[in-house]
Design an enzyme around this catalytic site. Sequence first.
Site, PDB file in Angstrom:
ATOM      1  N   ARG A   1     -14.639 -15.679 -26.534  1.00  0.00           N
ATOM      2  CA  ARG A   1     -13.776 -14.783 -27.590  1.00  0.00           C
ATOM      3  C   ARG A   1     -14.822 -14.134 -28.121  1.00  0.00           C
ATOM      4  O   ARG A   1     -15.978 -14.560 -28.712  1.00  0.00           O
ATOM      5  CB  ARG A   1     -12.923 -15.709 -28.233  1.00  0.00           C
ATOM      6  CG  ARG A   1     -11.783 -16.262 -27.318  1.00  0.00           C
ATOM      7  CD  ARG A   1     -10.666 -16.985 -28.517  1.00  0.00           C
ATOM      8  NE  ARG A   1      -9.730 -17.767 -27.614  1.00  0.00           N
ATOM      9  CZ  ARG A   1     -10.013 -19.082 -27.442  1.00  0.00           C
ATOM     10  NH1 ARG A   1     -11.076 -19.811 -27.581  1.00  0.00           N
ATOM     11  NH2 ARG A   1      -8.911 -19.601 -26.745  1.00  0.00           N
TER      12      ARG A   1
ATOM     13  N   LYS B   1      -9.926 -21.959 -30.784  1.00  0.00           N
ATOM     14  CA  LYS B   1      -8.407 -22.017 -31.521  1.00  0.00           C
ATOM     15  C   LYS B   1      -8.294 -23.503 -31.910  1.00  0.00           C
ATOM     16  O   LYS B   1      -8.329 -24.267 -31.087  1.00  0.00           O
ATOM     17  CB  LYS B   1      -7.700 -21.165 -30.718  1.00  0.00           C
ATOM     18  CG  LYS B   1      -7.630 -19.682 -30.618  1.00  0.00           C
ATOM     19  CD  LYS B   1      -6.525 -19.168 -29.994  1.00  0.00           C
ATOM     20  CE  LYS B   1      -6.520 -17.582 -29.705  1.00  0.00           C
ATOM     21  NZ  LYS B   1      -5.582 -16.874 -29.000  1.00  0.00           N
TER      22      LYS B   1
ATOM     23  N   HIS C   1     -12.036  -8.663 -24.850  1.00  0.00           N
ATOM     24  CA  HIS C   1     -11.314  -9.790 -24.315  1.00  0.00           C
ATOM     25  C   HIS C   1     -11.181  -9.626 -22.729  1.00  0.00           C
ATOM     26  O   HIS C   1     -10.929 -10.836 -22.297  1.00  0.00           O
ATOM     27  CB  HIS C   1      -9.808 -10.046 -25.006  1.00  0.00           C
ATOM     28  CG  HIS C   1      -9.368 -11.309 -24.980  1.00  0.00           C
ATOM     29  ND1 HIS C   1      -9.964 -12.203 -25.641  1.00  0.00           N
ATOM     30  CD2 HIS C   1      -8.153 -11.729 -24.312  1.00  0.00           C
ATOM     31  CE1 HIS C   1      -9.202 -13.271 -25.375  1.00  0.00           C
ATOM     32  NE2 HIS C   1      -8.030 -13.187 -24.624  1.00  0.00           N
TER      33      HIS C   1
ATOM     34  N   ARG D   1     -13.884 -11.745 -21.218  1.00  0.00           N
ATOM     35  CA  ARG D   1     -13.578 -13.143 -21.169  1.00  0.00           C
ATOM     36  C   ARG D   1     -12.667 -13.200 -19.943  1.00  0.00           C
ATOM     37  O   ARG D   1     -12.801 -14.369 -19.133  1.00  0.00           O
ATOM     38  CB  ARG D   1     -12.769 -13.495 -22.405  1.00  0.00           C
ATOM     39  CG  ARG D   1     -12.345 -14.972 -22.194  1.00  0.00           C
ATOM     40  CD  ARG D   1     -11.845 -15.200 -23.616  1.00  0.00           C
ATOM     41  NE  ARG D   1     -10.756 -16.348 -23.791  1.00  0.00           N
ATOM     42  CZ  ARG D   1     -11.130 -17.785 -23.820  1.00  0.00           C
ATOM     43  NH1 ARG D   1     -12.343 -18.186 -23.894  1.00  0.00           N
ATOM     44  NH2 ARG D   1     -10.250 -18.358 -24.051  1.00  0.00           N
TER      45      ARG D   1
ATOM     46  N   HIS E   1      -8.784 -23.629 -23.225  1.00  0.00           N
ATOM     47  CA  HIS E   1      -7.406 -23.729 -22.998  1.00  0.00           C
ATOM     48  C   HIS E   1      -6.624 -24.856 -23.275  1.00  0.00           C
ATOM     49  O   HIS E   1      -7.152 -25.874 -22.736  1.00  0.00           O
ATOM     50  CB  HIS E   1      -6.948 -23.126 -21.766  1.00  0.00           C
ATOM     51  CG  HIS E   1      -6.946 -21.347 -21.625  1.00  0.00           C
ATOM     52  ND1 HIS E   1      -6.999 -20.864 -20.464  1.00  0.00           N
ATOM     53  CD2 HIS E   1      -7.150 -20.587 -22.513  1.00  0.00           C
ATOM     54  CE1 HIS E   1      -7.136 -19.625 -20.434  1.00  0.00           C
ATOM     55  NE2 HIS E   1      -7.429 -19.322 -21.713  1.00  0.00           N
TER      56      HIS E   1
ATOM     57  N   TYR F   1      -4.353 -17.125 -14.183  1.00  0.00           N
ATOM     58  CA  TYR F   1      -5.590 -16.362 -13.431  1.00  0.00           C
ATOM     59  C   TYR F   1      -5.023 -16.309 -12.146  1.00  0.00           C
ATOM     60  O   TYR F   1      -5.532 -15.486 -11.156  1.00  0.00           O
ATOM     61  CB  TYR F   1      -6.798 -16.648 -13.728  1.00  0.00           C
ATOM     62  CG  TYR F   1      -7.166 -16.267 -15.128  1.00  0.00           C
ATOM     63  CD1 TYR F   1      -7.753 -15.122 -15.524  1.00  0.00           C
ATOM     64  CD2 TYR F   1      -7.026 -17.230 -16.322  1.00  0.00           C
ATOM     65  CE1 TYR F   1      -8.065 -14.830 -16.896  1.00  0.00           C
ATOM     66  CE2 TYR F   1      -7.517 -17.089 -17.486  1.00  0.00           C
ATOM     67  CZ  TYR F   1      -7.974 -15.877 -17.637  1.00  0.00           C
ATOM     68  OH  TYR F   1      -8.195 -15.492 -18.847  1.00  0.00           O
TER      69      TYR F   1
END
Length: 310
Positions: A162, A185, A253, A256, A279, A288
């Site tokens: 990110r 995150k 982004h 990524r 994730h 994806y």
Amino acid sequence: MAFLISPALRSAAEDWLSHARALKAASERTVAAYRADVIGFLSFLSAHHGGQEGLAPLARVDVSDMRAWMASERARGVSARSLARSLSAVKGFYRWVAEREGFEPTAVLSTRSPKFQKRLPRPLAEDAARDMIARVDLQAREPWVAARDTAVVTLLYGCGLRISEALSLTGADAPLPEVLRITGKGGKERIVPVIAPARTAVDGYLKLCPHPQQPRAALFRGVRGGALNPRAIQKVMEAARLQLGLPATATPHAMRHSFATHLLNAGGDLRSIQELLGHASLSTTQAYTAVDTARLMEVYAAAHPRARTA
């Protein structure tokens, strides 16, 4: 309507936000979004129930109250996606306050989230990603700034970082090793391999950067020597995408997203890509596969004789 909230409700909301900040290592931006969502809900409840004081109204919320709140939000023009996010924040608050105050939060927790079409990631094609990196290198007049921008964008595409993660690197991370420990995150750590072109790009930037590197200072510097603002990378990519004729979705982004999609196309498995991206849920990474399927169907529709004549 925030002025309608009683001191007890406001205090409970702020205590929960402090709890969320500490427990989830949530960013200030995330906390601000949580605050807006929960305060908005509590404001509605206060008005809906005639401005009752204290925490007692929370325990009396029922299904009809939740429906009324959601209808009110949609009437204000709030999208289904935004309402789903608000409901998620409200449920998080309710779990916490119900456990603390000893009441049953079923009416809130059982409320169904509104359905909405999930946005698929918008990756660039492989040649477009390479062109983007090459074009970014031509945007700045100062060679060191061009090298810096190229290094950042190469990290986004080469490592799936990110923008916030790339710009959080410090002088202590230089020269970049073959693997980086990234805190993403929610404070979740992951190990990310650093491909040779990314290490070379960062080395090139470091050789030209006029600002001395310090272990605790930002690795990527602004023109005046402070930490690089992400807006600088957004702007240089905006200029590059206009020159290349790429869509507005060609953002930092998107690099990524491109990293993940191109890995999947090359035979990477979802679990590994999940780990590389950081994730928390595999379902996030599975988006994806939808991108890949959508592209496959486009090729099918364009190439299959029966599809063309249908």
